[in-house]
Motif scaffolding. Sequence first.
Motif, PDB file in Angstrom:
ATOM      1  N   ASP A   4       0.827  -1.198   0.000  1.00  0.00           N
ATOM      2  CA  ASP A   4       0.000   0.000   0.000  1.00  0.00           C
ATOM      3  C   ASP A   4       0.869   1.259   0.000  1.00  0.00           C
ATOM      4  O   ASP A   4       0.434   2.320  -0.435  1.00  0.00           O
ATOM      5  N   LYS A   5       2.081   1.145   0.493  1.00  0.00           N
ATOM      6  CA  LYS A   5       2.967   2.291   0.602  1.00  0.00           C
ATOM      7  C   LYS A   5       3.537   2.663  -0.758  1.00  0.00           C
ATOM      8  O   LYS A   5       3.995   1.815  -1.524  1.00  0.00           O
ATOM      9  N   LEU A   6       3.504   3.982  -1.055  1.00  0.00           N
ATOM     10  CA  LEU A   6       4.042   4.448  -2.327  1.00  0.00           C
ATOM     11  C   LEU A   6       5.567   4.395  -2.311  1.00  0.00           C
ATOM     12  O   LEU A   6       6.203   4.599  -1.277  1.00  0.00           O
ATOM     13  N   SER A   7       6.122   4.125  -3.478  1.00  0.00           N
ATOM     14  CA  SER A   7       7.580   4.138  -3.597  1.00  0.00           C
ATOM     15  C   SER A   7       8.065   5.583  -3.556  1.00  0.00           C
ATOM     16  O   SER A   7       7.287   6.531  -3.686  1.00  0.00           O
ATOM     17  N   ARG A   8       9.368   5.757  -3.398  1.00  0.00           N
ATOM     18  CA  ARG A   8       9.939   7.105  -3.367  1.00  0.00           C
ATOM     19  C   ARG A   8       9.643   7.850  -4.658  1.00  0.00           C
ATOM     20  O   ARG A   8       9.278   9.037  -4.632  1.00  0.00           O
ATOM     21  N   LYS A   9       9.774   7.167  -5.783  1.00  0.00           N
ATOM     22  CA  LYS A   9       9.512   7.799  -7.077  1.00  0.00           C
ATOM     23  C   LYS A   9       8.052   8.223  -7.189  1.00  0.00           C
ATOM     24  O   LYS A   9       7.738   9.310  -7.695  1.00  0.00           O
ATOM     25  N   GLU A  10       7.153   7.362  -6.734  1.00  0.00           N
ATOM     26  CA  GLU A  10       5.723   7.677  -6.793  1.00  0.00           C
ATOM     27  C   GLU A  10       5.393   8.870  -5.900  1.00  0.00           C
ATOM     28  O   GLU A  10       4.576   9.726  -6.272  1.00  0.00           O
ATOM     29  N   ARG A  11       6.016   8.936  -4.733  1.00  0.00           N
ATOM     30  CA  ARG A  11       5.806  10.075  -3.834  1.00  0.00           C
ATOM     31  C   ARG A  11       6.304  11.371  -4.466  1.00  0.00           C
ATOM     32  O   ARG A  11       5.660  12.420  -4.361  1.00  0.00           O
TER      33      ARG A  11
END
Length: 209
Positions: A4-11
């Motif tokens: 469920d946690k967004l990746s660094r790139k997605e953030r």
Amino acid sequence: MKKDKLSRKEREQLQRRTEILQAALELFSQKGYHNVSMQEIAARAEFAVGTIYKFFKSKEELYREVLMQTAILICSTLSEVLEEKVNEYITIKKYLETKCKLFMENISAIQLYFAEVGGGVRINVKRALDTELRSFYDQMIRKLATVFDKGIQKKIFQAFDPYYLALALESISNAFLFEWMENPDKFPISTIADLTEKIFLERISLLPK
């Protein structure tokens, strides 16, 4: 197992998108939709123009997204209030208070929408946007009607058609909010929830005075 946690790139992408939308809203509100270019939005957001186009194909799409994000925020927040498991009178009162707060916090986007009605934005974009916003409004009316219906069954409200009660509540509160938008110094928004409660909600209530 799905993460469920967004990746660094997605953030980072989400943050860039948010910054672009905020820059667009500021410029549209200050100068009007037709007086703002994508280059100006890029400069305000401190991104290259190419970066803006990676997220939004056109200025019209950016305009639409600014308003849709505001509508989604308002609708989702008010829906949460209407779904709370408390006394229906308290629910409606909190709905009014929250609606006024959201209106004030998002006044730039709301003014932008009404300022561009009939001009600046292409008709097909406005028509599609109007249809989606109308859908949000209809959804809210149905949820309000459900709360009134439950309150009627519990003898909290008089036995009027719950849909009509929902329409009446929205009509009164919207009239006050639009008056505040036109005359913010003359008509304080802090009084709107209480006025609507006294003029309408207390009149249909069966609770002891």
